[in-house]
Design a protein around this motif. Sequence first.
Motif: not given
Length: 217
Positions: A151-158
């Motif tokens: 989840n954190q990796a997905n968020i940091r992709s923004n």
Amino acid sequence: LLLLPGLGRGTSYFDAITPFLSKKFSTIVVDPRGIDRSSRADKELTAEVWADDFAALIEKLGPGPVHVLGSSLGGAMALALAVRHPAAVKSLIVVGGFSELDRATEMNFRLRLRLIDKLGLGDEVADYMGLWTLTRNFINSDRGLAVMRANQANIRSNSVELYRAFVLSLLRWGRCEPEQHAEPKFTSELGKIRAPTLVVTSDNDHLIPASLSELIA
């Protein structure tokens, strides 16, 4: 079955359940406007804007109406879709959703904005979001830790700017911005929904409490 994901996430949000749902339904998973593979935002991001996008998608895919499942911010999108485009929605499932924000939840999201402005989308902010999104018992399991890191990796992709826009969309949905204080909460619109609706919540959801789901129900 149209699946609408939570804050800052796209199709991967439903990876764990899509294989099961696909046995019974034709599933449609989406990257909402501004997220992952969808075009970047060319207008203010709001639940209403996303709802209009999904209505256009349903019309394009045809034939409607479709079953709609929305989780967290996706639940807000689903509620807006059911009110603004009732002919597009056959049934509605809202998981951990909200038609307004309580004071503590508003404070949490405003704190996120301040942390993002000071620290960006670094490890500190990612851990803060993870601790508020998932329960202690889940994080303490190996699977839970893996889910949190994904989840954190997905968020940091923004980008910071885009993630700020997502958080601001939550505050605007809750009618929490200063210029919105005279506006009625979206809760007052719920009586317009005619599609059969299931509201799902959890006693241990400490970010979006069960009381907000009970309000929808």
